[in-house]
Each structure stands twice: as structure tokens, then as C-alpha cells.
Scaffold this motif. Structure first.
Motif, short mmCIF file in Angstrom:
data_model
loop_
_atom_site.label_atom_id
_atom_site.label_comp_id
_atom_site.label_asym_id
_atom_site.label_seq_id
_atom_site.Cartn_x
_atom_site.Cartn_y
_atom_site.Cartn_z
N LEU A 13 -26.37 44.69 48.41
CA LEU A 13 -25.16 45.47 48.70
C LEU A 13 -23.93 44.57 48.63
O LEU A 13 -22.87 44.98 48.12
N GLY A 14 -24.07 43.35 49.13
CA GLY A 14 -22.97 42.39 49.02
C GLY A 14 -22.65 42.05 47.58
O GLY A 14 -21.48 41.90 47.21
N ALA A 15 -23.69 41.96 46.76
CA ALA A 15 -23.48 41.67 45.33
C ALA A 15 -22.73 42.82 44.66
O ALA A 15 -21.88 42.60 43.79
N LEU A 16 -23.02 44.05 45.08
CA LEU A 16 -22.31 45.21 44.53
C LEU A 16 -20.83 45.15 44.88
O LEU A 16 -19.96 45.42 44.03
N VAL A 17 -20.53 44.81 46.13
CA VAL A 17 -19.13 44.68 46.55
C VAL A 17 -18.45 43.55 45.78
O VAL A 17 -17.29 43.65 45.38
N THR A 18 -19.19 42.47 45.54
CA THR A 18 -18.65 41.35 44.76
C THR A 18 -18.26 41.81 43.36
O THR A 18 -17.19 41.47 42.85
N LEU A 19 -19.12 42.60 42.72
CA LEU A 19 -18.82 43.11 41.39
C LEU A 19 -17.62 44.05 41.42
O LEU A 19 -16.77 44.02 40.51
N ALA A 93 -7.07 43.63 50.35
CA ALA A 93 -6.44 42.31 50.40
C ALA A 93 -7.10 41.35 49.43
O ALA A 93 -6.43 40.56 48.75
N GLY A 94 -8.42 41.41 49.33
CA GLY A 94 -9.14 40.55 48.41
C GLY A 94 -8.79 40.84 46.97
O GLY A 94 -8.56 39.92 46.17
N VAL A 95 -8.73 42.12 46.61
CA VAL A 95 -8.38 42.49 45.24
C VAL A 95 -6.99 42.01 44.88
O VAL A 95 -6.76 41.42 43.82
N VAL A 96 -6.04 42.25 45.77
CA VAL A 96 -4.65 41.86 45.50
C VAL A 96 -4.53 40.34 45.37
O VAL A 96 -3.89 39.83 44.45
N ALA A 97 -5.14 39.61 46.30
CA ALA A 97 -5.05 38.15 46.27
C ALA A 97 -5.69 37.57 45.01
O ALA A 97 -5.11 36.70 44.35
N LEU A 98 -6.87 38.05 44.66
CA LEU A 98 -7.54 37.55 43.46
C LEU A 98 -6.77 37.93 42.20
O LEU A 98 -6.70 37.15 41.25
N ALA A 99 -6.17 39.13 42.20
CA ALA A 99 -5.40 39.57 41.04
C ALA A 99 -4.14 38.72 40.88
O ALA A 99 -3.74 38.39 39.76
N LEU A 100 -3.49 38.38 41.99
CA LEU A 100 -2.30 37.54 41.92
C LEU A 100 -2.63 36.18 41.30
O LEU A 100 -1.86 35.65 40.49
N SER A 101 -3.77 35.63 41.68
CA SER A 101 -4.19 34.35 41.13
C SER A 101 -4.60 34.49 39.67
O SER A 101 -4.16 33.72 38.81
N ILE A 157 -15.21 34.76 34.46
CA ILE A 157 -16.40 34.29 35.15
C ILE A 157 -16.02 33.48 36.39
O ILE A 157 -16.66 33.58 37.45
N VAL A 158 -14.97 32.68 36.27
CA VAL A 158 -14.46 31.95 37.43
C VAL A 158 -14.03 32.94 38.51
O VAL A 158 -14.28 32.73 39.71
N LEU A 159 -13.37 34.01 38.11
CA LEU A 159 -12.94 35.04 39.06
C LEU A 159 -14.13 35.62 39.81
O LEU A 159 -14.05 35.86 41.03
N LEU A 160 -15.21 35.86 39.10
CA LEU A 160 -16.42 36.40 39.74
C LEU A 160 -16.89 35.49 40.87
O LEU A 160 -17.27 35.96 41.94
N LYS A 161 -16.86 34.19 40.63
CA LYS A 161 -17.29 33.25 41.67
C LYS A 161 -16.24 33.12 42.78
O LYS A 161 -16.59 32.89 43.95
N GLN A 162 -14.97 33.29 42.43
CA GLN A 162 -13.90 33.16 43.42
C GLN A 162 -13.91 34.28 44.45
O GLN A 162 -13.28 34.16 45.50
N THR A 163 -14.61 35.37 44.16
CA THR A 163 -14.68 36.45 45.15
C THR A 163 -15.28 35.98 46.46
O THR A 163 -15.07 36.61 47.50
N LEU A 174 -20.86 39.38 48.86
CA LEU A 174 -22.15 38.67 48.87
C LEU A 174 -22.16 37.49 49.82
O LEU A 174 -23.12 37.30 50.58
N MET A 175 -21.14 36.68 49.81
CA MET A 175 -21.12 35.48 50.65
C MET A 175 -21.09 35.84 52.13
O MET A 175 -21.71 35.18 52.97
N ARG A 176 -20.38 36.91 52.46
CA ARG A 176 -20.32 37.37 53.86
C ARG A 176 -21.69 37.85 54.32
O ARG A 176 -22.14 37.55 55.43
N LYS A 177 -22.36 38.60 53.46
CA LYS A 177 -23.69 39.08 53.79
C LYS A 177 -24.66 37.91 53.95
O LYS A 177 -25.54 37.93 54.82
N ALA A 178 -24.50 36.88 53.12
CA ALA A 178 -25.37 35.71 53.23
C ALA A 178 -25.16 34.99 54.55
O ALA A 178 -26.12 34.54 55.19
#
Length: 223
Positions: A13-19, A93-101, A157-163, A174-178
Motif C-alpha cells: 500500500l505504501g508502494a502504491l502511494v509512492t507511485l 504537501a509532498g506532491v507540491v514540494a517534489l514538483a517544485l524541486s 527515476i531520481v524523483l521516484l526515490k526522492q518520494t 513506502l518509507m513511512r510504512k517501513a
């Protein structure tokens, strides 16, 4: 015996949110990057300075600080406007922050690709009676897209990991669930190893898609 103690579903489920985070930030960041690139390549110095300044500042700030600025700064801004405390949704907040970067890097990739198209090709299109818009759409953009595909894909791909940094503000990716699974089972090595495998699977799939796109782009243009 369940090695993950029943937390495998939560990690998925965390991986789905990450995607979802990565996809939304990719779309928003690409649009933002296109706008910043347009400013950088505009004929007005003030607009160029604005675009270049944005790219320089955002690329010089750690992404974690951008997440904090959007999450806490957004709450303060809404509180000032409404007169009461408003908590920002962690996913938004996560979407906006990652998009700004991502937008800052996408702008630089697009600018470099567009400027790499020889000016002589624009001039040749003009001699054929093509307008600036026609030249941009049929001559410049197809070539620039090919040049930008590899760096844009790698940055995606870097963005995917930056989530993963969005977990710091409580987003259930995913990281939160872990981290939750690690605390509940007291087996951090097992949980984070499983998380690493999921990230490898996601980035591996993204890499395969990028390679397929590069092969498609390498085909000669029809006509």
C-alpha cells in the motif's frame, strides 16, 4: 512462516502511494519546468533572471527543506489568510514540494535540449515559409525531445526515490510504512531490506520503460 509478520500488504500500500506521489509530482513538475524554461528563453531580461533565479535557488536547497517549507509554510500561510490553524494534507504537501524541486531540473534539461538544436535548422524552416510556431512544433521540439529524453527519464527515476523524504511529514508512502513495520516488529533490517527490494523493483521497471522509450525515439523520423 510470514517473514514480514503480516506487514507485506502495508508495504505494498505504501508502494502504491509512492507511485501516486511520483506520478503527480512528475506531471506538475513537468508543467512547472516548461514554464520556467519559457522564462529562461524569453527575450526579456527580467523574465530570464526570474527563471534562472528559480532554477538556481531550488537546485541549491536540499529537497527536505523544500518539503518542510511547503508543509509548515503552507500551514502558516493558510492560518494568516483564514485566521485559524489549517493543517496541510501530507500527500498534497509532498506532491507540491517534489514538483517544485523536479521543475527546476526539468527546466534546465529542456533549456539545454532546445538550445542544442542548431540555429541553422530554424533559419532553414523560415526560408521554407514556416512560421515560428510551425518551426517550433515540427522542427525544434521533436529533436529537443530526443535530446532531453535520457536526462529527463533519469531525473524521473531520481524523483521516484526522492518520494521517501515525504515520510518525514507523515505521508503514508513506502518509507513511512517501513518505519511503522520496523517499530511494530522490532526487525528493522528485515523491513528495510524488503523496502529496498520494492524500490529496486519500481526503479527497475522505470528503467525498462525509459530504455523502451529511448529505442522508440532512436527510430528515424517518418517523412
Amino acid at each position: 512462516m510470514d517473514t514480514l509478520h503480516g506487514f507485506g500488504g502495508q508495504l505494498l500500500l505504501g508502494a502504491l502511494v509512492t507511485l501516486q506521489l511520483a506520478a503527480a509530482a512528475l506531471l506538475l513538475g513537468t508543467l512547472l519546468g516548461a514554464g520556467i524554461c519559457a522564462l529562461q528563453l524569453s527575450g526579456r531580461r527580467a523574465l530570464q533572471a526570474l527563471g534562472n533565479g528559480y532554477a538556481a535557488v531550488v537546485r541549491g536547497i536540499p529537497d527536505l527543506l523544500i518539503v518542510f517549507a511547503v508543509f509548515f509554510g503552507g500551514s502558516l500561510t493558510l492560518a494568516a489568510l483564514t485566521g485559524r490553524y489549517v493543517e496541510i494534507d501530507t500527500f498534497v504537501a509532498g506532491v507540491v514540494a517534489l514538483a517544485l524541486s523536479f521543475g527546476a531540473y526539468a527546466a534546465e534539461i529542456a533549456r539545454g535540449a532546445l538550445q542544442s538544436v542548431p540555429r541553422t535548422q530554424r533559419e532553414a524552416a523560415g526560408t521554407l515559409g514556416m512560421s515560428r510556431l510551425q518551426t517550433l512544433w515540427t522542427v525544434v521540439l521533436p529533436q529537443a525531445a530526443r535530446l532531453a529524453l535520457a536526462p529527463f527519464g533519469n531525473q524521473s527515476i531520481v524523483l521516484l526515490k526522492q518520494t521517501s523524504i515525504v515520510s518525514i511529514v507523515g505521508c503514508d508512502e513506502l518509507m513511512r510504512k517501513a518505519a511503522e513495520a520496523s517499530g511494530a516488529t522490532r526487525e528493522p533490517f528485515t523491513m528495510y531490506l524488503a523496502t529496498a527490494c520494492i524500490y529496486l523493483a519500481l526503479t527497475g521497471l522505470a528503467t525498462l520503460c525509459l530504455e523502451w522509450a529511448e529505442r522508440r525515439a532512436a527510430r528515424p523520423l517518418a517523412g
